[in-house]
Design an enzyme around this catalytic site. Structure first.
Site, PDB file in Angstrom:
ATOM      1  CB  ALA A  62     -19.306   4.202 -53.642  1.00  0.00           C
TER       2      ALA A  62
ATOM      3  CG  ASP B   9     -24.391  -0.380 -50.318  1.00  0.00           C
ATOM      4  OD1 ASP B   9     -23.852  -1.497 -50.242  1.00  0.00           O
ATOM      5  OD2 ASP B   9     -24.453   0.418 -49.363  1.00  0.00           O
TER       6      ASP B   9
ATOM      7  CG  ASP C  21     -25.143   5.447 -46.845  1.00  0.00           C
ATOM      8  OD1 ASP C  21     -24.414   6.415 -46.520  1.00  0.00           O
ATOM      9  OD2 ASP C  21     -25.016   4.308 -46.358  1.00  0.00           O
TER      10      ASP C  21
END
Length: 319
Positions: free
Chosen positions: A262, A264, A300
């Protein structure tokens, strides 16, 4: 010396790894099927920016192995400029596993010791890589990988200052990589080269010894930053410059699936807003929206939106 030929909007570098996570919510010892994807703080930002329509250049070292080729193909497929990605003949590509939990943050198991990326050194950072970019994005993970990677990070920051490239620092402290004392000493020195600093609230406490976002931001501004954005989790984000300050609420999330990545995503959204010359509150709001999308997905990068996704969201909101 300032280079005006900005062919890249954002340059970033660090370690990118192959990520495995079980397809079921089980302890790893009981998991038999895994999904394979790509993750790494700086590469997450690079992919996020590319999906939002920006020119982003990513530098790393990968192992000359199947995982390295997989990662390289993935980044190229996302539209990330990989001309500065190289392959190490003997050191491997890092790998990590994410154990999904029924509730709370997942557990992460890293296998990155002596990885190809940990061999990054100042000689691996071409001046053109820095000089051609409007922004240089750095995190606190890269200098924690090894002594040479730490030197490379400071070399890049110094090059950016010489060429008028704006330096963005996300502390992104990983306690498994170094001690709190070592992280504090190194990142406070690195912050002196940064124009924009993006700490989480807990990172800000560790680095500055201050409790409030306002005091943390003041510390980084006094050290030379022009903009500080403190990520407050569910409470949104606090931004401050020498002239203005404010808080932007978090973007609502129906279901939190996986919070890893989150921060990033937040950095990618903020940089996209700044590159689009949005007013600062709008750029911070875009950052919270991009971060909110990511935590609704496992992995991610899977939830990182395109600019079309953002546009369609805007249209639904205004109907």
């Amino acid at each position: 010396m300032v280079n005006q030929a900005r062919t890249t909007e954002v340059a970033t570098f660090g370690e990118v790894m192959t990520l495995f996570y079980p397809t079921t919510v089980d302890p790893l010892r009981f998991a038999h099927r895994f999904a394979k994807t790509v993750a790494g703080a700086e590469s997450n930002v690079a992919v996020g920016l590319a999906r939002l329509g920006h020119r982003v250049n990513y530098l790393t070292k990968l192992g000359d192995d199947e995982f390295g080729r997989f990662v390289h193909h993935f980044l190229r497929g996302e539209g990330v400029d990989t001309r500065h990605v190289t392959f190490h003949k003997t050191a491997p590509t890092g790998v990590f596993f994410k154990q999904r939990q029924p509730t709370g943050d997942p557990q992460i198991l890293y296998y990155r010791n002596h990885s190809a990326a940990s061999t990054l050194a100042p000689s691996d950072i071409p001046e053109e890589f820095i000089a051609s970019a409007r922004y240089l994005h750095l995190t606190g993970i890269t200098p924690a990988l090894s002594a040479t990677a730490r030197e490379a990070t400071f070399t890049a920051a110094q090059m950016a200052r010489e060429h008028g490239t704006t330096v963005v620092l996300d502390p992104n402290i990983r306690r498994k990589l170094w001690s709190a004392e070592e992280a504090q000493e190194t990142l406070l020195r690195l912050a002196q080269w940064a124009d924009i600093v993006l700490p989480g609230i807990d990172e800000g406490r560790l680095l500055t010894g201050r409790d409030s976002a306002e005091e943390m931001a003041a510390e980084f501004l006094n050290a030379g930053a022009r903009l500080v954005v403190v990520k407050l989790g569910q409470d949104g984000a606090y931004y401050r410059t020498n002239d203005t300050a404010g808080t932007v609420p978090t973007h609502p999330v129906p279901t939190v699936v996986d919070p890893v990545g989150a921060g990033d995503a937040f950095a990618a959204g903020l940089l996209s807003g700044l590159l689009r010359e949005q007013p600062l509150p709008d750029a911070v709001a875009l950052a919270t929206r991009v971060a909110a999308r990511v935590i609704e997905w496992v992995g991610d990068v899977e939830g990182l939106p395109t600019w079309q996704d953002i546009t369609e969201d805007n249209e639904r909101i205004t109907r």
